[in-house]
Design a protein around this motif. Structure first.
Motif, PDB file in Angstrom:
ATOM      1  N   PRO A  44     -33.525  57.643  -7.251  1.00  0.00           N
ATOM      2  CA  PRO A  44     -33.388  57.698  -5.793  1.00  0.00           C
ATOM      3  C   PRO A  44     -32.586  56.498  -5.287  1.00  0.00           C
ATOM      4  O   PRO A  44     -32.815  55.359  -5.707  1.00  0.00           O
ATOM      5  N   ASP A  45     -31.639  56.769  -4.421  1.00  0.00           N
ATOM      6  CA  ASP A  45     -30.713  55.743  -3.944  1.00  0.00           C
ATOM      7  C   ASP A  45     -30.281  56.116  -2.534  1.00  0.00           C
ATOM      8  O   ASP A  45     -29.249  56.759  -2.350  1.00  0.00           O
ATOM      9  N   HIS A  46     -31.079  55.719  -1.547  1.00  0.00           N
ATOM     10  CA  HIS A  46     -30.771  56.059  -0.157  1.00  0.00           C
ATOM     11  C   HIS A  46     -29.404  55.506   0.230  1.00  0.00           C
ATOM     12  O   HIS A  46     -29.107  54.346   0.001  1.00  0.00           O
ATOM     13  N   GLY A  47     -28.579  56.353   0.801  1.00  0.00           N
ATOM     14  CA  GLY A  47     -27.257  55.946   1.247  1.00  0.00           C
ATOM     15  C   GLY A  47     -26.229  55.858   0.137  1.00  0.00           C
ATOM     16  O   GLY A  47     -25.110  55.432   0.371  1.00  0.00           O
ATOM     17  N   LYS A  48     -26.600  56.234  -1.085  1.00  0.00           N
ATOM     18  CA  LYS A  48     -25.698  56.153  -2.243  1.00  0.00           C
ATOM     19  C   LYS A  48     -25.018  54.784  -2.315  1.00  0.00           C
ATOM     20  O   LYS A  48     -23.824  54.648  -2.487  1.00  0.00           O
ATOM     21  N   LEU A  49     -25.826  53.728  -2.226  1.00  0.00           N
ATOM     22  CA  LEU A  49     -25.310  52.363  -2.241  1.00  0.00           C
ATOM     23  C   LEU A  49     -25.177  51.797  -3.657  1.00  0.00           C
ATOM     24  O   LEU A  49     -24.467  50.823  -3.856  1.00  0.00           O
ATOM     25  N   GLU A  50     -25.911  52.375  -4.602  1.00  0.00           N
ATOM     26  CA  GLU A  50     -25.944  51.869  -5.984  1.00  0.00           C
ATOM     27  C   GLU A  50     -26.219  50.363  -5.990  1.00  0.00           C
ATOM     28  O   GLU A  50     -25.439  49.567  -6.506  1.00  0.00           O
ATOM     29  N   PRO A  51     -27.392  49.968  -5.453  1.00  0.00           N
ATOM     30  CA  PRO A  51     -27.698  48.542  -5.307  1.00  0.00           C
ATOM     31  C   PRO A  51     -28.285  47.916  -6.568  1.00  0.00           C
ATOM     32  O   PRO A  51     -29.269  47.171  -6.522  1.00  0.00           O
ATOM     33  N   TRP A  52     -27.698  48.214  -7.693  1.00  0.00           N
ATOM     34  CA  TRP A  52     -28.163  47.727  -8.982  1.00  0.00           C
ATOM     35  C   TRP A  52     -27.023  47.798  -9.981  1.00  0.00           C
ATOM     36  O   TRP A  52     -26.023  48.468  -9.766  1.00  0.00           O
ATOM     37  N   ARG A  53     -27.213  47.054 -11.069  1.00  0.00           N
ATOM     38  CA  ARG A  53     -26.295  47.144 -12.193  1.00  0.00           C
ATOM     39  C   ARG A  53     -27.096  46.869 -13.452  1.00  0.00           C
ATOM     40  O   ARG A  53     -28.202  46.312 -13.389  1.00  0.00           O
ATOM     41  N   LEU A  54     -26.552  47.279 -14.583  1.00  0.00           N
ATOM     42  CA  LEU A  54     -27.250  47.134 -15.861  1.00  0.00           C
ATOM     43  C   LEU A  54     -26.463  46.220 -16.788  1.00  0.00           C
ATOM     44  O   LEU A  54     -25.230  46.231 -16.779  1.00  0.00           O
ATOM     45  N   GLU A 107     -26.346  48.786   7.405  1.00  0.00           N
ATOM     46  CA  GLU A 107     -27.074  48.900   8.662  1.00  0.00           C
ATOM     47  C   GLU A 107     -28.131  50.005   8.598  1.00  0.00           C
ATOM     48  O   GLU A 107     -29.100  49.976   9.344  1.00  0.00           O
ATOM     49  N   LYS A 108     -27.947  50.963   7.697  1.00  0.00           N
ATOM     50  CA  LYS A 108     -28.833  52.120   7.640  1.00  0.00           C
ATOM     51  C   LYS A 108     -29.928  52.003   6.582  1.00  0.00           C
ATOM     52  O   LYS A 108     -30.981  52.622   6.729  1.00  0.00           O
ATOM     53  N   VAL A 109     -29.679  51.256   5.504  1.00  0.00           N
ATOM     54  CA  VAL A 109     -30.641  51.193   4.406  1.00  0.00           C
ATOM     55  C   VAL A 109     -31.160  49.767   4.269  1.00  0.00           C
ATOM     56  O   VAL A 109     -30.426  48.875   3.831  1.00  0.00           O
ATOM     57  N   PRO A 110     -32.421  49.528   4.652  1.00  0.00           N
ATOM     58  CA  PRO A 110     -32.973  48.180   4.548  1.00  0.00           C
ATOM     59  C   PRO A 110     -32.969  47.680   3.098  1.00  0.00           C
ATOM     60  O   PRO A 110     -33.061  48.458   2.152  1.00  0.00           O
ATOM     61  N   THR A 111     -32.899  46.381   2.954  1.00  0.00           N
ATOM     62  CA  THR A 111     -32.879  45.768   1.620  1.00  0.00           C
ATOM     63  C   THR A 111     -34.099  46.162   0.809  1.00  0.00           C
ATOM     64  O   THR A 111     -34.002  46.382  -0.402  1.00  0.00           O
ATOM     65  N   VAL A 112     -35.245  46.272   1.455  1.00  0.00           N
ATOM     66  CA  VAL A 112     -36.462  46.608   0.712  1.00  0.00           C
ATOM     67  C   VAL A 112     -36.331  47.977   0.034  1.00  0.00           C
ATOM     68  O   VAL A 112     -36.815  48.175  -1.083  1.00  0.00           O
ATOM     69  N   GLU A 113     -35.650  48.934   0.672  1.00  0.00           N
ATOM     70  CA  GLU A 113     -35.451  50.235   0.039  1.00  0.00           C
ATOM     71  C   GLU A 113     -34.525  50.116  -1.166  1.00  0.00           C
ATOM     72  O   GLU A 113     -34.663  50.858  -2.141  1.00  0.00           O
ATOM     73  N   GLN A 114     -33.599  49.178  -1.122  1.00  0.00           N
ATOM     74  CA  GLN A 114     -32.719  48.940  -2.260  1.00  0.00           C
ATOM     75  C   GLN A 114     -33.508  48.297  -3.406  1.00  0.00           C
ATOM     76  O   GLN A 114     -33.263  48.584  -4.576  1.00  0.00           O
ATOM     77  N   THR A 115     -34.478  47.454  -3.060  1.00  0.00           N
ATOM     78  CA  THR A 115     -35.364  46.868  -4.065  1.00  0.00           C
ATOM     79  C   THR A 115     -36.163  47.974  -4.754  1.00  0.00           C
ATOM     80  O   THR A 115     -36.296  47.984  -5.978  1.00  0.00           O
ATOM     81  N   TYR A 116     -36.689  48.903  -3.961  1.00  0.00           N
ATOM     82  CA  TYR A 116     -37.427  50.023  -4.543  1.00  0.00           C
ATOM     83  C   TYR A 116     -36.538  50.833  -5.482  1.00  0.00           C
ATOM     84  O   TYR A 116     -36.976  51.284  -6.544  1.00  0.00           O
ATOM     85  N   LEU A 156     -25.946  36.029 -12.377  1.00  0.00           N
ATOM     86  CA  LEU A 156     -26.349  36.632 -11.106  1.00  0.00           C
ATOM     87  C   LEU A 156     -25.721  35.915  -9.912  1.00  0.00           C
ATOM     88  O   LEU A 156     -25.636  34.694  -9.883  1.00  0.00           O
ATOM     89  N   ALA A 157     -25.302  36.700  -8.940  1.00  0.00           N
ATOM     90  CA  ALA A 157     -24.845  36.179  -7.656  1.00  0.00           C
ATOM     91  C   ALA A 157     -26.080  35.769  -6.855  1.00  0.00           C
ATOM     92  O   ALA A 157     -27.198  36.207  -7.162  1.00  0.00           O
ATOM     93  N   PRO A 158     -25.916  34.954  -5.816  1.00  0.00           N
ATOM     94  CA  PRO A 158     -27.076  34.460  -5.062  1.00  0.00           C
ATOM     95  C   PRO A 158     -27.997  35.555  -4.517  1.00  0.00           C
ATOM     96  O   PRO A 158     -29.207  35.360  -4.438  1.00  0.00           O
ATOM     97  N   GLN A 159     -27.449  36.706  -4.133  1.00  0.00           N
ATOM     98  CA  GLN A 159     -28.279  37.768  -3.553  1.00  0.00           C
ATOM     99  C   GLN A 159     -28.909  38.673  -4.613  1.00  0.00           C
ATOM    100  O   GLN A 159     -29.723  39.519  -4.291  1.00  0.00           O
TER     101      GLN A 159
END
Length: 192
Positions: A44-54, A107-116, A156-159
Motif C-alpha cells: 500500500p502506497d497512498h498517492g503512489k509516492l514510493e516513500p522507500w528504497r531497498l 500536501e495530500k499524504v501525511p508523513t506518518v502514512e509514508q512511515t506505515y 541515509l539522507a537527513p529525512q
C-alpha cells in the motif's frame, strides 16, 4: 462473489518469522531475490509516492557493517553486550535487505502514512521471502536508529530512516511455535 485463495490464507494464518541466528547458506541468488523484492514493492502506497528504497547487503558488505557497528558502539560507550547484539546480525548474516523510509513531501499524504507504507514493505518482504521457501527475519536494534551509524553505513539522507533489516537465508533449525495474540482480547466488533 469473492474469489478465495485458501493457500494464501493458510500461509498467512501459519506464517512464522525465522530467527536470524538460524539462517545460513545458501541464500537467494539475485534472480531468486528479484520476485521477492518485486512482491515487497507491491505494498500500500497512498498517492503512489514510493516513500522507500531497498538496499541489498551481501556477505562482504555485512562483514564491513559488523566492524562499523562495533566501532560505532564503542564510540557511543555502549555496554559490550549491546555492541555485540548490534554487530551480531551483520557478523552472522549472509544476505539482508535494508528497507529505508524515504519520505516524499506531499500536501495530500501525511508523513506518518509514508512511515506505515515503509513498514508494510518490511512485512511484505518478510512474507514474500517466507512464501518463496526461505527463512526470513525482520530486525532493527540500536544500529537501525543511530544516526551516525545509518548515515555512514547506508548513506541515509537527513529525512530518511531505517524501517527494518530483513535477513533472508536457509533455515537450519525450526523454532517452536510461540503463543499468538488472543483474538477476543484484541478485537472489538461494532454493529451500530
Amino acid at each position: 462473489m469473492p474469489q478465495p485463495n485458501p493457500q494464501a490464507l493458510e500461509f498467512l494464518l501459519t506464517r512464522r518469522s525465522r530467527p536470524a541466528k538460524t539462517l545460513t547458506l545458501p541464500v537467494p541468488t539475485r534472480d531468486e531475490l528479484t520476485p521477492i523484492l518485486m512482491a515487497a514493492l507491491r505494498t500500500p502506497d497512498h498517492g503512489k509516492l514510493e516513500p522507500w528504497r531497498l538496499m541489498v547487503l551481501e556477505r562482504a558488505a555485512l562483514a564491513r557493517l559488523g566492524d562499523l557497528a562495533g566501532e560505532r558502539g564503542a564510540a557511543l560507550g555502549l555496554e559490550e553486550d549491546q555492541i555485540a547484539k548490534g554487530r551480531n546480525q551483520f557478523d552472522t548474516g549472509n544476505l539482508a535487505v535494508v528497507v529505508i523510509e524515504s519520505p516524499v513531501l506531499s500536501e495530500k499524504v501525511p508523513t506518518v502514512e509514508q512511515t506505515y507504507s515503509a513498514g508494510a514493505v518490511c512485512l511484505a518482504l518478510l512474507n514474500a521471502a517466507l512464501a518463496a521457501g526461505w527463512g526470513a527475519n525482520w530486525l532493527s536494534g540500536w544500529i537501525s536508529h543511530d544516526r551516525g551509524f545509518v548515515e555512514q553505513a547506508f548513506g541515509l539522507a537527513p529525512q530518511e530512516r531505517v524501517a527494518g533489516i530483513i535477513h533472508i537465508g536457509t533455515e537450519k533449525a525450526a523454532p517452536p511455535e510461540r503463543p499468538r495474540p488472543d483474538l477476543e482480547s484484541k478485537v472489538t466488533w461494532v454493529s451500530n
